[in-house]
Design a protein around this motif. Structure first.
Motif, PDB file in Angstrom:
ATOM      1  N   LYS A   1       0.831  -1.204   0.000  1.00 21.88           N
ATOM      2  CA  LYS A   1       0.000   0.000   0.000  1.00 21.88           C
ATOM      3  C   LYS A   1       0.864   1.252   0.000  1.00 21.88           C
ATOM      4  O   LYS A   1       0.514   2.234  -0.630  1.00 21.88           O
ATOM      5  CB  LYS A   1      -0.929   0.012   1.207  1.00 21.88           C
ATOM      6  N   THR A   2       1.962   1.198   0.724  1.00 18.75           N
ATOM      7  CA  THR A   2       2.846   2.354   0.767  1.00 18.75           C
ATOM      8  C   THR A   2       3.444   2.633  -0.609  1.00 18.75           C
ATOM      9  O   THR A   2       3.515   3.786  -1.046  1.00 18.75           O
ATOM     10  CB  THR A   2       3.961   2.135   1.813  1.00 18.75           C
ATOM     11  N   ILE A  20      -3.875  10.715   4.653  1.00 14.07           N
ATOM     12  CA  ILE A  20      -4.069  10.385   6.060  1.00 14.07           C
ATOM     13  C   ILE A  20      -3.698   8.922   6.206  1.00 14.07           C
ATOM     14  O   ILE A  20      -4.288   8.055   5.559  1.00 14.07           O
ATOM     15  CB  ILE A  20      -5.527  10.620   6.506  1.00 14.07           C
ATOM     16  N   VAL A  21      -2.696   8.658   7.025  1.00  9.83           N
ATOM     17  CA  VAL A  21      -2.191   7.300   7.215  1.00  9.83           C
ATOM     18  C   VAL A  21      -2.596   6.831   8.600  1.00  9.83           C
ATOM     19  O   VAL A  21      -2.306   7.500   9.594  1.00  9.83           O
ATOM     20  CB  VAL A  21      -0.650   7.261   7.075  1.00  9.83           C
ATOM     21  N   ASN A  22      -3.262   5.702   8.668  1.00 11.04           N
ATOM     22  CA  ASN A  22      -3.639   5.122   9.954  1.00 11.04           C
ATOM     23  C   ASN A  22      -2.616   4.068  10.331  1.00 11.04           C
ATOM     24  O   ASN A  22      -2.610   2.974   9.781  1.00 11.04           O
ATOM     25  CB  ASN A  22      -5.040   4.511   9.872  1.00 11.04           C
ATOM     26  N   GLU A  85      -5.242   5.978   4.022  1.00  9.74           N
ATOM     27  CA  GLU A  85      -4.675   4.634   4.045  1.00  9.74           C
ATOM     28  C   GLU A  85      -4.947   4.045   5.414  1.00  9.74           C
ATOM     29  O   GLU A  85      -4.447   4.521   6.427  1.00  9.74           O
ATOM     30  CB  GLU A  85      -3.170   4.635   3.785  1.00  9.74           C
ATOM     31  N   THR A  86      -5.746   3.008   5.439  1.00  3.84           N
ATOM     32  CA  THR A  86      -6.039   2.338   6.703  1.00  3.84           C
ATOM     33  C   THR A  86      -4.984   1.272   6.964  1.00  3.84           C
ATOM     34  O   THR A  86      -4.211   0.918   6.081  1.00  3.84           O
ATOM     35  CB  THR A  86      -7.420   1.661   6.662  1.00  3.84           C
ATOM     36  N   ALA A 113     -14.097   6.221  -3.837  1.00  2.97           N
ATOM     37  CA  ALA A 113     -13.953   4.772  -3.946  1.00  2.97           C
ATOM     38  C   ALA A 113     -13.323   4.198  -2.687  1.00  2.97           C
ATOM     39  O   ALA A 113     -12.545   4.862  -2.010  1.00  2.97           O
ATOM     40  CB  ALA A 113     -13.075   4.414  -5.143  1.00  2.97           C
ATOM     41  N   ILE A 114     -13.665   2.967  -2.439  1.00  3.33           N
ATOM     42  CA  ILE A 114     -12.950   2.149  -1.464  1.00  3.33           C
ATOM     43  C   ILE A 114     -12.092   1.215  -2.300  1.00  3.33           C
ATOM     44  O   ILE A 114     -12.600   0.446  -3.114  1.00  3.33           O
ATOM     45  CB  ILE A 114     -13.916   1.359  -0.566  1.00  3.33           C
ATOM     46  N   VAL A 115     -10.787   1.349  -2.119  1.00  3.17           N
ATOM     47  CA  VAL A 115      -9.831   0.599  -2.923  1.00  3.17           C
ATOM     48  C   VAL A 115      -9.192  -0.466  -2.036  1.00  3.17           C
ATOM     49  O   VAL A 115      -8.696  -0.165  -0.958  1.00  3.17           O
ATOM     50  CB  VAL A 115      -8.743   1.530  -3.498  1.00  3.17           C
TER      51      VAL A 115
END
Length: 191
Positions: A1-2, A20-22, A85-86, A113-115
């Protein structure tokens, strides 16, 4: 994801993007990698880390997400997009509700969108995890909730394996757009 996020930021073509990174754990990792990417769209303060829990299951952290979005919207200049980014363990459905529960955020931001990123080499063991036996399987939840599914690492798989993964994913989500990619390389316009 990164790697995906870094690629999106590097290919932003003049768009103003906030990320926003979780992070889930003691040390922030992804945010540092993303903010150090050197992309023109990645100015100081444009990568915000939420480090005190998973935004899908901790109400305080979901409220933090709403607060962060409010602060981003209050900044001068218009953002072209906000990427959230969750953690890899997140259920995206409760995260998506953050875009609708606050009037100011709902009126000014839309959820495009949810990707979900799927590792074609390892997704089978997660979808069919015998320990979970259909209970609380985050891989399944993420595929089910997705609008776009990135089938990543296709460069490592043969055509029949990719077809089998597509079939497994389609059993869970018949409507999401499937995008093939390697090394998380996808154009922002596609997602």
């Amino acid at each position: 994801k990164t790697t995906l996020l870094r690629g999106l930021l590097e290919g932003a073509r003049g768009r103003r993007i906030a990320v926003i990174v979780n992070e889930f754990g003691d040390a922030g990792f992804d945010g540092g990698l993303i903010s150090d990417c050197g992309a023109p769209s990645c100015a100081p303060g444009d990568v915000i880390e939420l480090t005190n829990g998973c935004i899908c299951c901790v109400a305080d952290v979901r409220n933090d997400l709403i607060d962060v979005m409010r602060k981003l919207l209050a900044r001068p200049g218009k953002l072209d997009c906000i990427l959230v980014e969750t953690s890899g363990l997140a259920d995206p459905t409760p995260v998506a509700t953050a875009f609708y529960v606050d009037n100011d955020v709902r009126d000014r931001v839309s959820l495009d969108a949810i990707v979900t990123m799927v590792d074609v080499m390892h997704i089978g063991q997660h979808i069919d995890d015998p320990v979970l036996d259909g209970r609380d399987n985050q891989a399944v939840d993420q595929i089910v909730a997705a609008d776009r599914i990135l089938l990543n690492k296709i460069d490592l798989a043969n055509a029949s394996h990719i077809t089998a993964v597509e079939h497994s994913v389609r059993k869970l989500n018949q409507t999401a757009e499937l995008l093939h990619c390697s090394h998380g390389q996808v154009d922002l316009d596609r997602i």
